[in-house]
Design a protein around this motif. Structure first.
Motif, PDB file in Angstrom:
ATOM      1  N   VAL A  37      34.756  40.820  51.015  1.00  0.00           N
ATOM      2  CA  VAL A  37      33.932  40.461  52.165  1.00  0.00           C
ATOM      3  C   VAL A  37      34.843  40.416  53.386  1.00  0.00           C
ATOM      4  O   VAL A  37      35.808  39.663  53.430  1.00  0.00           O
ATOM      5  CB  VAL A  37      33.248  39.098  51.961  1.00  0.00           C
ATOM      6  N   GLN A  38      34.522  41.257  54.371  1.00  0.00           N
ATOM      7  CA  GLN A  38      35.375  41.358  55.546  1.00  0.00           C
ATOM      8  C   GLN A  38      34.866  40.506  56.696  1.00  0.00           C
ATOM      9  O   GLN A  38      35.598  39.738  57.295  1.00  0.00           O
ATOM     10  CB  GLN A  38      35.494  42.822  55.979  1.00  0.00           C
TER      11      GLN A  38
ATOM     12  N   ASN B  36      24.164  41.102  58.548  1.00  0.00           N
ATOM     13  CA  ASN B  36      24.727  42.066  57.607  1.00  0.00           C
ATOM     14  C   ASN B  36      26.112  41.597  57.177  1.00  0.00           C
ATOM     15  O   ASN B  36      26.852  41.006  57.961  1.00  0.00           O
ATOM     16  CB  ASN B  36      24.845  43.452  58.246  1.00  0.00           C
ATOM     17  N   VAL B  37      26.446  41.873  55.925  1.00  0.00           N
ATOM     18  CA  VAL B  37      27.781  41.550  55.429  1.00  0.00           C
ATOM     19  C   VAL B  37      28.561  42.856  55.295  1.00  0.00           C
ATOM     20  O   VAL B  37      28.095  43.796  54.638  1.00  0.00           O
ATOM     21  CB  VAL B  37      27.718  40.828  54.065  1.00  0.00           C
ATOM     22  N   ILE B  38      29.710  42.931  55.931  1.00  0.00           N
ATOM     23  CA  ILE B  38      30.544  44.128  55.878  1.00  0.00           C
ATOM     24  C   ILE B  38      31.540  43.976  54.736  1.00  0.00           C
ATOM     25  O   ILE B  38      32.310  43.021  54.693  1.00  0.00           O
ATOM     26  CB  ILE B  38      31.286  44.358  57.213  1.00  0.00           C
ATOM     27  N   ILE B  39      31.510  44.933  53.818  1.00  0.00           N
ATOM     28  CA  ILE B  39      32.354  44.897  52.623  1.00  0.00           C
ATOM     29  C   ILE B  39      33.455  45.941  52.737  1.00  0.00           C
ATOM     30  O   ILE B  39      33.176  47.123  52.983  1.00  0.00           O
ATOM     31  CB  ILE B  39      31.527  45.173  51.345  1.00  0.00           C
ATOM     32  N   ASP B  40      34.693  45.513  52.568  1.00  0.00           N
ATOM     33  CA  ASP B  40      35.841  46.420  52.594  1.00  0.00           C
ATOM     34  C   ASP B  40      36.015  47.034  51.213  1.00  0.00           C
ATOM     35  O   ASP B  40      36.266  46.330  50.236  1.00  0.00           O
ATOM     36  CB  ASP B  40      37.098  45.643  53.005  1.00  0.00           C
ATOM     37  N   LEU B  41      35.853  48.374  51.138  1.00  0.00           N
ATOM     38  CA  LEU B  41      36.006  49.083  49.859  1.00  0.00           C
ATOM     39  C   LEU B  41      37.358  49.782  49.748  1.00  0.00           C
ATOM     40  O   LEU B  41      37.561  50.605  48.863  1.00  0.00           O
ATOM     41  CB  LEU B  41      34.878  50.111  49.694  1.00  0.00           C
ATOM     42  N   GLY B  42      38.269  49.465  50.656  1.00  0.00           N
ATOM     43  CA  GLY B  42      39.596  50.071  50.627  1.00  0.00           C
ATOM     44  C   GLY B  42      39.712  51.197  51.628  1.00  0.00           C
ATOM     45  O   GLY B  42      40.306  51.045  52.693  1.00  0.00           O
ATOM     46  N   LYS B  43      39.125  52.345  51.313  1.00  0.00           N
ATOM     47  CA  LYS B  43      39.193  53.498  52.203  1.00  0.00           C
ATOM     48  C   LYS B  43      38.177  53.437  53.329  1.00  0.00           C
ATOM     49  O   LYS B  43      38.320  54.101  54.342  1.00  0.00           O
ATOM     50  CB  LYS B  43      38.992  54.788  51.400  1.00  0.00           C
ATOM     51  N   THR B  44      37.130  52.663  53.125  1.00  0.00           N
ATOM     52  CA  THR B  44      36.072  52.575  54.129  1.00  0.00           C
ATOM     53  C   THR B  44      35.323  51.267  53.956  1.00  0.00           C
ATOM     54  O   THR B  44      35.675  50.440  53.096  1.00  0.00           O
ATOM     55  CB  THR B  44      35.108  53.776  54.015  1.00  0.00           C
TER      56      THR B  44
ATOM     57  N   HIS C 138      31.826  34.634  52.024  1.00  0.00           N
ATOM     58  CA  HIS C 138      32.911  34.169  52.882  1.00  0.00           C
ATOM     59  C   HIS C 138      33.990  35.237  52.957  1.00  0.00           C
ATOM     60  O   HIS C 138      34.233  35.973  51.994  1.00  0.00           O
ATOM     61  CB  HIS C 138      33.500  32.861  52.337  1.00  0.00           C
ATOM     62  N   GLN C 139      34.613  35.309  54.104  1.00  0.00           N
ATOM     63  CA  GLN C 139      35.673  36.297  54.317  1.00  0.00           C
ATOM     64  C   GLN C 139      36.739  36.170  53.226  1.00  0.00           C
ATOM     65  O   GLN C 139      37.229  35.090  52.945  1.00  0.00           O
ATOM     66  CB  GLN C 139      36.305  36.104  55.693  1.00  0.00           C
ATOM     67  N   GLY C 140      37.061  37.320  52.625  1.00  0.00           N
ATOM     68  CA  GLY C 140      38.066  37.338  51.569  1.00  0.00           C
ATOM     69  C   GLY C 140      37.501  37.236  50.169  1.00  0.00           C
ATOM     70  O   GLY C 140      38.222  37.453  49.183  1.00  0.00           O
ATOM     71  N   ASP C 141      36.183  36.912  50.045  1.00  0.00           N
ATOM     72  CA  ASP C 141      35.551  36.862  48.716  1.00  0.00           C
ATOM     73  C   ASP C 141      35.571  38.241  48.075  1.00  0.00           C
ATOM     74  O   ASP C 141      35.284  39.249  48.734  1.00  0.00           O
ATOM     75  CB  ASP C 141      34.101  36.381  48.829  1.00  0.00           C
ATOM     76  N   ARG C 142      35.882  38.268  46.792  1.00  0.00           N
ATOM     77  CA  ARG C 142      35.848  39.530  46.042  1.00  0.00           C
ATOM     78  C   ARG C 142      34.543  39.586  45.259  1.00  0.00           C
ATOM     79  O   ARG C 142      34.288  38.731  44.402  1.00  0.00           O
ATOM     80  CB  ARG C 142      37.050  39.613  45.100  1.00  0.00           C
ATOM     81  N   ILE C 143      33.715  40.579  45.565  1.00  0.00           N
ATOM     82  CA  ILE C 143      32.411  40.688  44.904  1.00  0.00           C
ATOM     83  C   ILE C 143      32.167  42.120  44.434  1.00  0.00           C
ATOM     84  O   ILE C 143      32.753  43.067  44.954  1.00  0.00           O
ATOM     85  CB  ILE C 143      31.259  40.252  45.836  1.00  0.00           C
TER      86      ILE C 143
END
Length: 344
Positions: free
Chosen positions: A142-143, A149-157, A173-178
């Motif tokens: 979670v970025q 909207n929740v923006i999710i960091d997938l690494g490349k995008t 929450h920011q930094g959550d891994r989901i």
């Protein structure tokens, strides 16, 4: 920029896979626009870049005439003959009009074009990678949140988790891994737009495929999934081998496998039921944990009448009809539940 440009384009071709000729064509087109913008030329201008030396030349196409009325598009016959004695009235010739300071403009333009093309190529690569993963699940971070909207960091995008795809009452929450389910991938001018979900039934199915080796190996099959995200789900499973208990395999030792899935889904309850090709048995299983006495089916209208003990009626129906509703989704049958006393 000459030799350095050609070398840079060759390096980009090797590293990024963008053909040098493609880049040269794009640079020539951009330089043509730049020349027209800066020097007010008409539409009869061409820009050529030597593929070996990188030398840039600008040519204007002009018509040979006796009297010049438009200098940008016409040239006197006597001037044309100086270039080639074979020219005559009406011929079209190319006249070099490269400005003295065009090298600086060319260098800046080439840099902008190359950077833009590299970005486009990288976006295309990311799009191709993720469009082939529609229907799969990925783990992201979670970025940030933007307009619900929740923006999710997938690494490349990045991916977007819109409100309707978020589990009700789940907090991010920011930094959550989901883990998220990839619903759709679209290409846009700004790059791939990846829509993900935490509520899609496919997420539950993929989680079981990850947690249960027997499903991954094809020994246990997931026949159907019904889900009310954040509250309760049902999943119907079947074993291709008689000696393997499909429900037990999904539950896992001491419930470890299903517990890992429940934890990932923030406590969502999951009923695992055994699929049966006989509708009556399957419907009875789907109403678990309620005890079913009898099932009557009408295949013409796809309706099943289910009889349960009086004390099991509320359990069979479930809170606000949830258990019956999920069983109907799971089996594909409309289910009418009656108690023994109601039947009599």
């Amino acid at each position: 920029m000459n030799i350095e440009l050609i070398q840079a384009l060759e390096d980009i071709e090797k590293d990024k896979g963008i053909p040098k000729l493609t880049l040269l064509d794009a640079i020539e087109a951009a330089l043509k626009s730049a020349y027209k913008r800066d020097f007010g030329a008409a539409g009869n201008v061409d820009v050529e870049i030597d593929q070996s030396t990188g030398e840039v030349n600008v040519y204007s196409k002009k018509i040979v005439v006796e009297d010049v009325l438009n200098p940008e598009q016409e040239i006197l016959l006597e001037d044309a003959i100086k270039k080639n004695p074979n020219y005559s009235i009406g011929d079209q010739i190319e006249v070099e009009v490269t400005p003295g300071n065009f090298g600086r403009i060319a260098a800046q333009t080439a840099k902008q074009v190359v950077i833009q093309r590299i970005r486009e190529a990288e976006r295309d690569i990311i799009f191709e990678e993720f469009v082939n993963r529609e229907g799969d699940i990925l783990t992201g971070l979670v970025q940030r949140q933007h307009k619900n909207n929740v923006i999710i960091d997938l690494g490349k995008t990045e991916a977007v988790l819109i409100p309707t795809e978020q589990i009700q009452n789940e907090r991010y929450h920011q930094g959550d891994r989901i883990k998220v389910y990839i619903v759709e991938v679209n290409q846009t001018s700004k790059g791939p737009n990846i829509l993900v979900s935490r509520t899609h039934p496919g997420l539950l199915k993929r989680l079981f495929e990850l947690e249960v080796p027997e499903i991954h190996d094809g020994v246990v099959e997931i026949k159907s999934v019904a889900r009310e995200a954040g509250h309760r789900s049902k999943i119907a499973v079947h074993s291709t081998q008689e000696d393997v208990d499909p429900v037990g395999a999904c539950v896992g030792p001491n419930g470890s496998r299903v517990r890992a899935i429940v934890d990932e889904l923030s406590g969502e309850k999951v009923d695992i039921v055994q699929w049966n090709e006989e509708p009556k048995k399957f419907i009875a299983n789907a109403l678990s944990p309620a005890e079913v006495l009898k099932v009557e089916v009408n295949e013409e209208v796809n309706v099943a009448k289910v009889i349960v003990p009086d004390y099991q009626l509320s359990l069979a129906i479930g809170k606000e009809g949830q258990n019956a509703r999920l069983a109907a989704k799971l089996t594909g049958w409309k289910i009418d539940i009656k108690s023994e006393s109601q039947l009599s």
